[in-house]
Structure formats: structure tokens, C-alpha cells
Design a protein around this motif. Structure first.
Motif, PDB file in Angstrom:
ATOM      1  N   VAL A  41       0.846  -1.197   0.000  1.00  0.00           N
ATOM      2  CA  VAL A  41       0.000   0.000   0.000  1.00  0.00           C
ATOM      3  C   VAL A  41       0.873   1.236   0.000  1.00  0.00           C
ATOM      4  O   VAL A  41       2.042   1.211   0.416  1.00  0.00           O
ATOM      5  CB  VAL A  41      -0.943   0.018   1.232  1.00  0.00           C
ATOM      6  CG1 VAL A  41      -1.909  -1.141   1.180  1.00  0.00           C
ATOM      7  CG2 VAL A  41      -0.146  -0.021   2.525  1.00  0.00           C
ATOM      8  N   SER A  42       0.304   2.333  -0.478  1.00  0.00           N
ATOM      9  CA  SER A  42       1.056   3.594  -0.557  1.00  0.00           C
ATOM     10  C   SER A  42       0.688   4.548   0.575  1.00  0.00           C
ATOM     11  O   SER A  42       1.263   5.623   0.675  1.00  0.00           O
ATOM     12  CB  SER A  42       0.782   4.280  -1.902  1.00  0.00           C
ATOM     13  OG  SER A  42      -0.606   4.574  -2.041  1.00  0.00           O
ATOM     14  N   HIS A  43      -0.251   4.169   1.418  1.00  0.00           N
ATOM     15  CA  HIS A  43      -0.683   5.057   2.490  1.00  0.00           C
ATOM     16  C   HIS A  43      -0.202   4.537   3.845  1.00  0.00           C
ATOM     17  O   HIS A  43       0.321   3.424   3.954  1.00  0.00           O
ATOM     18  CB  HIS A  43      -2.211   5.174   2.508  1.00  0.00           C
ATOM     19  CG  HIS A  43      -2.907   3.876   2.820  1.00  0.00           C
ATOM     20  ND1 HIS A  43      -3.274   2.976   1.838  1.00  0.00           N
ATOM     21  CD2 HIS A  43      -3.285   3.307   4.009  1.00  0.00           C
ATOM     22  CE1 HIS A  43      -3.850   1.930   2.396  1.00  0.00           C
ATOM     23  NE2 HIS A  43      -3.872   2.112   3.715  1.00  0.00           N
ATOM     24  N   GLY A  44      -0.390   5.352   4.865  1.00  0.00           N
ATOM     25  CA  GLY A  44      -0.120   4.957   6.235  1.00  0.00           C
ATOM     26  C   GLY A  44      -1.372   5.111   7.074  1.00  0.00           C
ATOM     27  O   GLY A  44      -2.403   5.629   6.612  1.00  0.00           O
ATOM     28  N   ILE A  45      -1.319   4.671   8.341  1.00  0.00           N
ATOM     29  CA  ILE A  45      -2.465   4.752   9.239  1.00  0.00           C
ATOM     30  C   ILE A  45      -2.020   5.426  10.536  1.00  0.00           C
ATOM     31  O   ILE A  45      -0.971   5.088  11.096  1.00  0.00           O
ATOM     32  CB  ILE A  45      -3.051   3.354   9.519  1.00  0.00           C
ATOM     33  CG1 ILE A  45      -3.734   2.806   8.264  1.00  0.00           C
ATOM     34  CG2 ILE A  45      -4.053   3.408  10.674  1.00  0.00           C
ATOM     35  CD1 ILE A  45      -4.322   1.424   8.433  1.00  0.00           C
ATOM     36  N   ILE A  95      -7.121   6.739  11.215  1.00  0.00           N
ATOM     37  CA  ILE A  95      -7.129   7.648  10.076  1.00  0.00           C
ATOM     38  C   ILE A  95      -6.157   7.149   9.014  1.00  0.00           C
ATOM     39  O   ILE A  95      -4.992   6.866   9.303  1.00  0.00           O
ATOM     40  CB  ILE A  95      -6.730   9.085  10.492  1.00  0.00           C
ATOM     41  CG1 ILE A  95      -7.546   9.532  11.718  1.00  0.00           C
ATOM     42  CG2 ILE A  95      -6.935  10.043   9.343  1.00  0.00           C
ATOM     43  CD1 ILE A  95      -9.015   9.620  11.470  1.00  0.00           C
ATOM     44  N   ARG A  96      -6.639   7.070   7.813  1.00  0.00           N
ATOM     45  CA  ARG A  96      -5.787   6.692   6.669  1.00  0.00           C
ATOM     46  C   ARG A  96      -5.234   7.962   6.042  1.00  0.00           C
ATOM     47  O   ARG A  96      -5.996   8.853   5.640  1.00  0.00           O
ATOM     48  CB  ARG A  96      -6.607   5.896   5.658  1.00  0.00           C
ATOM     49  CG  ARG A  96      -5.878   5.585   4.365  1.00  0.00           C
ATOM     50  CD  ARG A  96      -6.736   4.706   3.485  1.00  0.00           C
ATOM     51  NE  ARG A  96      -6.172   4.597   2.147  1.00  0.00           N
ATOM     52  CZ  ARG A  96      -6.637   3.791   1.205  1.00  0.00           C
ATOM     53  NH1 ARG A  96      -7.683   3.010   1.475  1.00  0.00           N
ATOM     54  NH2 ARG A  96      -6.097   3.755   0.017  1.00  0.00           N
ATOM     55  N   LEU A  97      -3.895   8.063   5.939  1.00  0.00           N
ATOM     56  CA  LEU A  97      -3.241   9.274   5.451  1.00  0.00           C
ATOM     57  C   LEU A  97      -2.146   8.918   4.450  1.00  0.00           C
ATOM     58  O   LEU A  97      -1.522   7.849   4.545  1.00  0.00           O
ATOM     59  CB  LEU A  97      -2.627  10.071   6.605  1.00  0.00           C
ATOM     60  CG  LEU A  97      -3.591  10.616   7.667  1.00  0.00           C
ATOM     61  CD1 LEU A  97      -2.819  11.164   8.842  1.00  0.00           C
ATOM     62  CD2 LEU A  97      -4.490  11.689   7.067  1.00  0.00           C
ATOM     63  N   GLU A  98      -1.920   9.842   3.528  1.00  0.00           N
ATOM     64  CA  GLU A  98      -0.798   9.695   2.606  1.00  0.00           C
ATOM     65  C   GLU A  98       0.496  10.048   3.336  1.00  0.00           C
ATOM     66  O   GLU A  98       0.482  10.779   4.334  1.00  0.00           O
ATOM     67  CB  GLU A  98      -0.985  10.609   1.390  1.00  0.00           C
ATOM     68  CG  GLU A  98      -2.192  10.267   0.531  1.00  0.00           C
ATOM     69  CD  GLU A  98      -2.113   8.863  -0.032  1.00  0.00           C
ATOM     70  OE1 GLU A  98      -1.007   8.447  -0.448  1.00  0.00           O
ATOM     71  OE2 GLU A  98      -3.149   8.162  -0.039  1.00  0.00           O
ATOM     72  N   THR A 124       0.837  20.001  17.768  1.00  0.00           N
ATOM     73  CA  THR A 124       2.096  19.344  17.424  1.00  0.00           C
ATOM     74  C   THR A 124       2.032  18.860  15.986  1.00  0.00           C
ATOM     75  O   THR A 124       1.103  19.207  15.228  1.00  0.00           O
ATOM     76  CB  THR A 124       2.371  18.165  18.386  1.00  0.00           C
ATOM     77  OG1 THR A 124       3.665  17.628  18.112  1.00  0.00           O
ATOM     78  CG2 THR A 124       1.325  17.086  18.239  1.00  0.00           C
ATOM     79  N   THR A 125       3.014  18.053  15.567  1.00  0.00           N
ATOM     80  CA  THR A 125       3.043  17.476  14.219  1.00  0.00           C
ATOM     81  C   THR A 125       3.300  15.981  14.318  1.00  0.00           C
ATOM     82  O   THR A 125       3.898  15.502  15.296  1.00  0.00           O
ATOM     83  CB  THR A 125       4.138  18.128  13.352  1.00  0.00           C
ATOM     84  OG1 THR A 125       5.421  17.935  13.977  1.00  0.00           O
ATOM     85  CG2 THR A 125       3.871  19.615  13.171  1.00  0.00           C
ATOM     86  N   VAL A 126       2.828  15.247  13.323  1.00  0.00           N
ATOM     87  CA  VAL A 126       3.093  13.812  13.219  1.00  0.00           C
ATOM     88  C   VAL A 126       3.569  13.506  11.805  1.00  0.00           C
ATOM     89  O   VAL A 126       3.190  14.190  10.845  1.00  0.00           O
ATOM     90  CB  VAL A 126       1.829  12.983  13.544  1.00  0.00           C
ATOM     91  CG1 VAL A 126       1.442  13.125  14.998  1.00  0.00           C
ATOM     92  CG2 VAL A 126       0.665  13.380  12.648  1.00  0.00           C
ATOM     93  N   THR A 127       4.398  12.481  11.700  1.00  0.00           N
ATOM     94  CA  THR A 127       4.921  12.063  10.396  1.00  0.00           C
ATOM     95  C   THR A 127       4.382  10.683  10.060  1.00  0.00           C
ATOM     96  O   THR A 127       4.481   9.753  10.869  1.00  0.00           O
ATOM     97  CB  THR A 127       6.456  12.049  10.403  1.00  0.00           C
ATOM     98  OG1 THR A 127       6.938  13.373  10.705  1.00  0.00           O
ATOM     99  CG2 THR A 127       7.007  11.619   9.046  1.00  0.00           C
ATOM    100  N   ILE A 128       3.817  10.532   8.905  1.00  0.00           N
ATOM    101  CA  ILE A 128       3.222   9.281   8.438  1.00  0.00           C
ATOM    102  C   ILE A 128       4.094   8.690   7.344  1.00  0.00           C
ATOM    103  O   ILE A 128       4.506   9.399   6.403  1.00  0.00           O
ATOM    104  CB  ILE A 128       1.790   9.512   7.916  1.00  0.00           C
ATOM    105  CG1 ILE A 128       0.916  10.152   9.001  1.00  0.00           C
ATOM    106  CG2 ILE A 128       1.170   8.202   7.441  1.00  0.00           C
ATOM    107  CD1 ILE A 128       0.788   9.327  10.250  1.00  0.00           C
ATOM    108  N   GLU A 129       4.392   7.382   7.486  1.00  0.00           N
ATOM    109  CA  GLU A 129       5.167   6.678   6.482  1.00  0.00           C
ATOM    110  C   GLU A 129       4.282   5.664   5.778  1.00  0.00           C
ATOM    111  O   GLU A 129       3.370   5.085   6.376  1.00  0.00           O
ATOM    112  CB  GLU A 129       6.365   5.976   7.130  1.00  0.00           C
ATOM    113  CG  GLU A 129       7.330   6.936   7.821  1.00  0.00           C
ATOM    114  CD  GLU A 129       8.532   6.196   8.401  1.00  0.00           C
ATOM    115  OE1 GLU A 129       8.861   5.109   7.889  1.00  0.00           O
ATOM    116  OE2 GLU A 129       9.126   6.714   9.361  1.00  0.00           O
TER     117      GLU A 129
END
Length: 640
Positions: free
Chosen positions: A247-251, A275-278, A297-302
């Protein structure tokens, strides 16, 4: 005999026929068909059993029209208004319920099945025996009587209650141990392993948090007198959890918050906890108002990975300093007895109730709002009650009530004494009034002239443009209010952008000699467009009284106003002239507003005000009605 209820409360159903399955088939007159619509003006405040939602800033329960699925901490109060009308109010249960409430609890399979059924205090269906107030939860009922009777097709069924809610328990364990336990978004203060009891029946969202591990979540169903098990195996934060497949997305996994306030991802509301995120970096924020410390704050999705956001909401705190005199008195802060006559310490942000008590003295009760990282000081001064029967004579003089008893041959309360007491209550209220500065965000004004001749003259003009005119329009940020210890001041700046224009096809002469005329000359080289403009500024001062969230205002005001006729055509000189007429006037100002939302030192309040003119008439008076929304900034005022 069939026992269809929880054994913990031993609610025994007695039928007057042979054993059979319990089926409630009501007769038509035993069904409730009418409930108060949410539009009705019926206000039910909290009581010793039920309290309003803590996210609201008043004591009113939520009026509903039907019983929907409830959270474990929610209750519905069904109140009988008259024989054919009932109201349903939703609130939060107060725990632990004190013995003074004399409330009994009845375990049932589904409380929502009972909200349309009449419930009687004995085995007769007389209207006066229908219980006026019944509390309804998903798995139990509560009422101020020990036995309930419900009419079915087979006769009357009896429910026997217990004097305590039908509690259940959850046993928590985890690998590794010492994980923080959070139930329904609220930290419990316990760590695994632990047994948590006194939990209300229903589905609870439980979560465990442990540093360097991803949080874990489960939904656990609590049943009366039953210990449910909640076992967790936590995953290290350093471990990578992949999504199955290419898959190309993260959760992103989000925790459950305590106030049903959603998270915001890149300023958009997150509707789910998964939440499904790119892939990329996202801003993440959460703000539940003044009760909890906000998050930004910020979060990083891989791609292909599951990310947990480990966040436990932290309550916001302020400082409350309370004293009471005489020193022999005691304090109650939010129903908790304080040892001594003073209290100083950290309390959660929000509204708190402080009560001073002493035998032989009148009780003093104050409500204060404590903001995060702020300090509030309050002093209660109790007054001795020399006249307990309120007859304006001291007890030592008329020997009431010590010898004769209260209201046993003693005179009634005298009017001067009643006036004195009410006056003192009034001045006590305004002495604790805070400094508030208000600015109108938007308001709509409608004005009507009192001079009928002037009204006919205005009728020669076309209606004004709907926005930004100075007759009937919306305006923005043009009204300023000040409140302080019962005093009120008001400043209003008139809108001067546009007026009302004369656009008739014929001419209107303003005098008998036809020297001045209003005319629109659209065929000439220059457009002649007469206009009527009302330029004004007003100030007023008076008194206000605030009770809970409602403010009532009365003030006297003066309005400086000029009536300006622009582009009046002088037929003798062919010159366009401007004529200004002074039209200053006095008025009474009456206003009512309501505080809807408070966060730190900020409040929003819709308001309605009326200007009632009086005094000398120059050209015309105006009757004005204004509806608006105001933002208010206020400073916590120390009361002594």
C-alpha cells in the motif's frame, strides 16, 4: 417464575399468573405518547442525582425527545408535567450517590424499552400513582421508591430495587506492567495490574499508556456484580507495525478523548480514531476548552506503516484561595468538606461551588470560575441568624421559635425585613461582579421613526441597500460594552457608509416655492442622485445584573445624530446642495444577553437591546431594536 434481571440487584419480577416469558404488552392508556419537543421552553436544572454536562456553562440539563443509546455515565430524567405530557432530560450521573437522595436502582435488560411505559408506585393504574420522576439508563432504572409496578398484558409486574447503582468491575493486566489506565478518555490514576470497581454498566473504552510503548485500546462491557477482564500485550514504539499488502498510504491511531472533542489534522476534523493518510508530515491539534491543556504538534506518516499517537489529556489547573469567617465555620468546596475555615490549593479549571456553614449562621454560597494557570481569591462572611422565624423580632424578644416553635403562633415575616434581606443579596451579587469589556462582532439594527410626517418623507426614497447602510442593516465591530460591579457603559458608533437614495421617476419639491427639489436626472450630462444619511454616535450608562449566564441591563443614553440631505437640487441656482438637520435625542436602553461559551478570559454572548426614546423631539425619535453577537474579555475580580 422467570428471573430476567441482573442477580446483583435481585430484582424479582412477580406475575399474577403461571410462570411464562416476560412480555410487556401495554394497554393504550398505559403508553406515553407525548413528550416535550426540544423547542419547548422547559428548563430542568441538575439535582443531587443528575448534573449538566461539564462542557456546558450552565446548570440546565439537555432536553431530548427520545432515549437514544447512552454512555455509562449518562442518565435520562423522565419528568411528568401533567397526565398526558412528559419531558426527557439528559445529564451525567453524580457518583457516589449520597444516602440523602433516597434513590433505589432496578437492573433491567434495556432501560430504553421503559421510557414510553407508565411506571406506578403500587399495583393500581390510577393517574396519581404514576411516578412523576424516573431515571433511565441503558441497563437500569432509578426512582425514589423501593418498588416499581409496571402493567403488562398479564397483570402487574413488580421490580424491587437496591439502594446503590448496579456496579461492575474490570481487572486490568498488561505485559509489561505499570501501564497507565485510562477509561473513556479520563486517567484513573491506577496502573496495571489493578482491579477497578464501582463502574457503571455499559460499554467502556479502556486504554493503556506506557512510555516507549504504543498505547492499546479495547471496548469492555461492564455488567452488574461481574468482574470483566482486560488483558493487553503492549507493542514497543521502536517496533515497526506494517499494513498488510503493498500500500502507498499509512495509518494514524488516535486515542479516545474525555470530552468527545475531535482531533484536528491539518485544520480538518478527524471523524474516526483510525485515520488513513498519505505519507508526509501533518499538523495535529486538540483543544477541549478550559478544562484540559490544549495540544498543538506534528506527526509524520510513512507508507505501509501504522503510527500510534500516544497522548493522555492532562487536566488544566488553577489556584483557589477561600476563607470564611467566623473562624469556627467550615468550608465545602464542590461538596467536599474542608477541615478548617480556609482552603488554598490547586483545583481543576472550570466552575466550582464554595459554601460556608456554621450553626446559627446563614449559609453563604458562591460559584467561582477558575481559569488555567490563574489564581482566584474568595472570602465568605457569614451572618448570625438572630431571627430564625423571620418575623423581624429577635428570638430573645419574642421567644420564637425556642418556646413557641417556628411558624407556631409567631408573626409572619415583616416587609421591611424582607426588603433588607433581598437588598443584601443584590449587593452581595454585584460586589462579586467582574470587569468585562465587550466588542460586537456583528449586529443587525432595525429603526422606526416616531414622526409620521418624517416617515412619509422617507417613503419617497427607495429602500436602503441591505448591508452597511445607516438605517436598517448589519454592522460590524461598532459597539463597545463595559461591565463592572453592577455598572454598565455602552458606546455605539453609527455606520456612515451609505444612506437611502431617491430613485423615483418624478421630482419631489421640498418647499411651497419649489426652490428645492429631489430629482434623479438620468438623461442629463451629470447624474443627480439625492441621498438621505443618518450620522450618529450614542453613549449610555446604567446598571446590570448577572444571574448565572444571563445579563439584564438598564441604562440611560444620549444619541448625537445629524439628518443629512445630500445632492438636493436648488432650482433657482441649479446647484446641488447639502442640508444638515440636528436630531439629538435621549433614550432608555434595555438589553438582555446570554453567555454561550467561555475559554480562559474569553466569552461569546448573543444579545438583544432596545432603545426607547423620550424627551424633546427635534425632527424625529427612533424606536430601535438590535440583535447581535459580542465577544467579551474579562478579568477575574477578587471579592472580599
Amino acid at each position: 417464575m422467570t428471573r430476567g434481571f441482573f442477580s446483583g440487584l435481585q430484582a424479582l419480577l412477580l406475575l399474577s399468573v403461571a410462570p411464562a416469558a416476560i412480555v410487556f404488552e401495554l394497554y393504550a392508556h398505559d403508553e406515553i405518547s407525548r413528550f416535550c419537543p426540544v423547542s419547548v421552553e422547559y428548563v430542568q436544572t441538575g439535582n443531587a442525582v443528575l448534573q449538566a454536562d461539564t462542557t456546558h456553562h450552565n446548570d440546565s440539563l439537555q432536553l431530548v425527545e427520545t432515549v437514544t443509546p447512552l454512555e455509562p455515565h449518562e442518565l435520562i430524567l423522565r419528568t411528568k408535567i401533567h397526565e398526558d405530557l412528559y419531558c426527557l432530560n439528559k445529564g451525567l450521573i453524580r457518583l457516589p450517590t449520597t444516602s440523602e437522595t433516597k434513590l433505589f436502582f432496578f437492573a433491567v435488560d434495556s432501560g430504553r424499552h421503559f421510557f414510553e411505559k407508565k411506571i406506578y408506585a403500587d399495583s393500581s393504574d390510577y393517574p396519581e400513582h404514576d411516578i412523576a420522576a424516573v431515571y433511565i439508563a441503558d441497563s437500569y432504572l432509578a426512582a425514589p421508591v423501593e418498588t416499581l409496578w409496571i402493567k403488562s398484558s398479564r397483570g402487574f409486574a413488580r421490580l424491587t430495587g437496591q439502594p446503590h447503582p448496579p456496579f461492575g468491575s474490570i481487572h486490568f493486566s498488561s505485559i509489561p506492567r505499570n501501564a497507565q489506565i485510562v477509561i473513556n478518555g479520563t486517567p484513573t490514576g491506577y496502573k496495571t495490574p489493578a482491579l477497578l470497581d464501582s463502574l457503571l454498566p455499559g460499554e467502556h473504552i479502556v486504554e493503556l499508556f506506557l512510555p516507549y510503548y504504543n498505547f492499546a485500546r479495547k471496548v469492555i462491557t461492564v455488567k452488574p456484580d461481574y468482574i470483566a477482564s482486560a488483558s493487553f500485550e503492549l507493542i514497543k514504539s521502536a517496533d515497526t507495525v506494517y499494513i498488510e499488502g503493498d500500500v502507498s498510504h499509512g495509518i494514524l491511531m488516535l486515542p479516545h478523548d474525555p470530552l468527545a472533542t475531535p482531533f484536528n489534522i491539518n485544520a480538518e476534523t478527524a471523524q474516526e480514531s483510525l485515520i488513513r493518510l498519505e505519507p508526509g508530515t501533518y499538523s495535529l491539534s486538540w483543544n477541549s476548552g478550559m478544562h484540559y491543556i490544549p495540544l498543538d504538534t506534528t506527526v509524520t506518516i510513512e507508507a505501509g506503516r501504522i503510527s500510534w499517537f500516544d497522548f493522555v489529556p492532562q487536566r488544566a489547573f488553577g489556584e483557589l484561595n477561600c476563607t470564611v469567617s467566623p473562624q469556627q465555620a467550615v468550608l465545602l468546596v464542590d461538596d467536599s468538606l474542608i477541615a478548617g475555615s480556609q482552603f488554598a490549593g490547586a483545583v481543576s479549571a472550570g466552575k466550582h461551588t464554595v459554601i460556608g456553614l456554621l450553626q446559627g449562621y446563614a449559609e453563604q454560597k458562591r460559584e467561582v470560575v477558575v481559569f488555567p494557570d490563574s489564581s482566584v481569591s474568595l472570602h465568605l462572611r457569614l451572618e448570625k441568624i438572630p431571627d430564625r422565624d423571620n418575623d423581624s423580632f429577635e428570638d430573645s424578644i419574642d421567644r420564637c421559635p425556642d418556646e413557641y416553635g417556628i411558624y407556631n403562633g409567631c408573626p409572619g415575616q415583616a416587609l421591611p425585613e424582607l426588603f433588607h434581606k433581598k437588598s443584601k443579596e443584590f449587593f452581595d451579587t454585584i460586589s462579586n461582579d467582574h470587569l468585562i469589556l465587550g466588542l460586537s462582532l456583528v449586529n443587525y439594527k432595525k429603526r422606526t421613526p416616531t414622526n409620521i410626517h418624517f416617515a412619509r418623507f422617507m417613503g419617497q426614497f427607495d429602500p436602503p441597500q441591505p448591508f452597511f447602510n445607516n438605517y436598517e442593516s448589519f454592522s460590524f465591530a461598532n459597539t463597545f460594552h463595559l461591565f463592572l460591579q453592577g455598572f454598565f457603559a455602552h458606546l455605539e458608533l453609527g455606520q456612515w457608509l451609505t444612506g437611502i437614495s431617491y430613485r423615483k421617476t418624478d421630482s419631489l419639491f421640498l418647499d411651497e416655492n419649489h426652490q428645492y427639489a429631489l430629482v434623479v436626472d438620468s438623461g442629463g450630462a451629470e447624474l443627480i442622485e439625492p441621498r438621505l444619511v443618518f450620522k450618529n454616535t450614542s453613549v449610555s450608562a446604567g446598571l446590570h445584573l448577572g444571574i448565572k449566564s444571563v445579563n439584564a441591563v438598564y441604562a440611560l443614553g444620549y444619541q448625537w445624530e445629524d439628518l443629512v440631505l445630500e445632492n438636493v437640487h436648488n432650482t433657482s441656482t441649479a446647484i446641488k446642495e447639502t442640508h444638515t438637520f440636528d436630531n439629538d435625542w435621549w433614550y432608555h436602553l434595555v438589553q438582555v444577553d446570554y453567555d454561550l461559551y467561555v475559554e480562559h478570559n474569553l466569552a461569546f454572548a448573543p444579545y438583544c437591546s432596545m432603545k426607547i426614546p423620550f424627551g424633546r423631539i427635534r425632527k424625529t425619535h427612533w424606536r430601535s431594536v438590535i440583535f447581535g453577537l459580542q465577544v467579551r474579555f474579562f478579568h477575574q475580580w477578587e471579592s472580599e
